[in-house]
Design an enzyme around this catalytic site. Structure first.
Site, short mmCIF file in Angstrom:
data_model
loop_
_atom_site.label_atom_id
_atom_site.label_comp_id
_atom_site.label_asym_id
_atom_site.label_seq_id
_atom_site.Cartn_x
_atom_site.Cartn_y
_atom_site.Cartn_z
N THR A 172 0.92 -1.11 -0.08
CA THR A 172 -0.11 0.13 0.11
C THR A 172 0.85 1.16 -0.06
OG1 THR A 172 -1.66 -1.26 1.22
CG2 THR A 172 -1.81 1.34 1.27
N HIS A 196 -6.97 -11.06 -0.47
CA HIS A 196 -6.31 -10.88 0.78
C HIS A 196 -7.14 -11.27 1.94
CE1 HIS A 196 -3.94 -8.55 3.51
NE2 HIS A 196 -3.91 -7.36 3.14
N ASN A 235 -3.77 -9.88 7.53
CA ASN A 235 -3.57 -8.68 8.25
C ASN A 235 -4.80 -8.12 9.20
OD1 ASN A 235 -0.88 -8.97 7.49
ND2 ASN A 235 -1.19 -7.80 5.81
N TYR A 263 -7.95 -7.82 8.10
CA TYR A 263 -9.02 -7.38 7.34
C TYR A 263 -10.34 -8.03 7.05
CZ TYR A 263 -5.34 -3.96 6.45
OH TYR A 263 -4.37 -2.99 6.48
N ASN A 320 -3.71 -5.03 13.09
CA ASN A 320 -4.74 -4.33 13.07
C ASN A 320 -5.86 -5.10 14.28
OD1 ASN A 320 -4.75 -2.49 11.01
ND2 ASN A 320 -4.42 -3.94 9.71
#
Length: 375
Positions: free
Chosen positions: A27, A181, A184, A186, A241
């Site tokens: 990112t 994805h 992480n 998400y 996260n």
């Protein structure tokens, strides 16, 4: 420096790679605004890092307008975004490279200021990210995360469809494949993990039910691409996260066991030692290795990422723990990274302050080795 394992050929899906140095999805927050489409600067960045027979996994791209949690990240749900990505893909192909796109939904790792109409971000359950972890609003102010809205059962199919449509858009943009994805912290990992998924419907409770969302997305994307051009990224033992499963082995053993028979292009791990390293320098000690733990459960191509050097990458491949290694931070500051590793050229250090947002500085102005020598 030979690194003969790292610089040996590898077949991923229908593609024959000439080396095993993969550019990780990174990112960078430099898409055009307000369209969030890739722009000429992004084309230059990816072209700089493309090599003949080398694999690039392009940065995570939200699958819909509600999938965002960061400013300036490119999407893959509008015609302008498809066109912008097509220019990137064409530039990578012109240099003989292979490029996949990472499909992304951040779930609760967002803020209402990023959401259409200012509504709350969605998640499997109304479980907020811990207050000590801060985010930014769309205007850049630091704040705590909000308590997300739990998706209704009837809404889940719409999110799966957004991934399917994004996969079709990536195909229209000319990509060679896509990566889902699931790492992480998400949305997909929020469904997988027990502390963020408190649902009592068919998407919650048992490990099999919590895996259902990922499997439905994977099957939908396979329907667009075929399995051999679809990868999945996971982060077992990760803490990014606010993620973290109390006992990851049963969950991720089941997930990998469910994915293994599908014939995917690859499975991609984020090594726990680098979990949460986006905005800080992280090297967790005394943590397990995802590739070592789960390699015996995976019969296909395995890519691992996180804190590798050329030597440790070569050893991981030589010892059979991985088939390719994805590099992130040092690929930012070394656009010619494969050549530098192969020939033992020194690496340019990266400047973390320029990782996110901005323009040319810290993005396309890192020199290749020949330019350094001439200077």
């Amino acid at each position: 420096m030979k690194l003969t394992s790292l610089f040996s050929p590898l077949t991923i899906g229908p593609y024959q790679l000439q080396h095993r140095v993969v550019m990780a999805p990174l990112t960078r927050m430099r898409a055009e605004k307000p369209s969030l489409a890739p722009r000429p600067l992004n084309v230059e960045y990816y072209a700089q890092r493309a090599t003949a027979g080398g694999l690039i996994i392009a940065e995570a791209s939200p699958v819909s307008a509600t999938a965002f949690g960061s400013p300036g990240v490119p999407g893959i749900y509008t015609d302008a975004q498809i066109k912008g990505w097509r220019d990137v893909v064409d530039a990578v192909h012109a240099r003989g490279g292979v490029i996949f796109l990472q499909l992304w939904h951040v779930g609760r790792v967002s803020h209402s200021s990023f959401q259409p109409g200012g509504v709350l971000p969605v998640a499997p359950s109304a479980v907020p990210i811990p207050a000590e972890l801060k985010t930014a609003t769309a205007d850049g102010k630091s704040t705590s995360y909000e308590t997300p809205r739990a998706l209704e059962t009837a809404e889940v199919a719409g999110v799966v469809e957004a991934f399917r449509q994004a996969a079709a858009n990536a195909r229209a943009a000319g990509f060679d494949g896509v990566e889902i994805h699931g790492a992480n912290g998400y949305l997909i990992e929020q469904f997988l993990q027990s502390h963020t998924n408190l649902r009592t419907d068919q998407y919650g409770g048992s490990i099999e039910n919590r895996t259902r969302f990922l499997m439905e997305i994977t099957q939908a994307v396979i329907g667009v691409w075929g399995a051999n051009r679809v990868g999945v990224r996971l982060s077992p033992y990760g803490v990014a996260n606010g993620s973290g499963e109390p006992d990851p082995m049963p969950l991720y053993s089941h997930v990998i066991g469910a994915l293994d028979p599908l014939g995917l292009a690859y499975l991609h791990f984020v090594e726990p030692r680098s979990s949460g390293s986006g905005r800080a320098e992280v090297n967790w000690q005394n943590v397990p290795s995802a590739m070592v733990l789960f390699r015996p459960m995976w019969s296909g191509v395995l890519i691992s990422a996180g804190g590798f050097t050329g030597e440790t990458a070569d050893a991981a491949i030589r010892d059979g723990y991985a088939d390719a290694i994805a590099f992130g931070r040092i690929f930012i500051s070394n656009p010619d990274l494969p050549r530098r590793l192969q020939h033992g050229f020194p690496l340019t250090p990266y400047n973390r302050a320029t990782f996110y947002g901005g323009d040319v500085a810290g993005y396309t102005d890192y020199p290749v080795h020949d330019e350094l020598v001439k200077a």
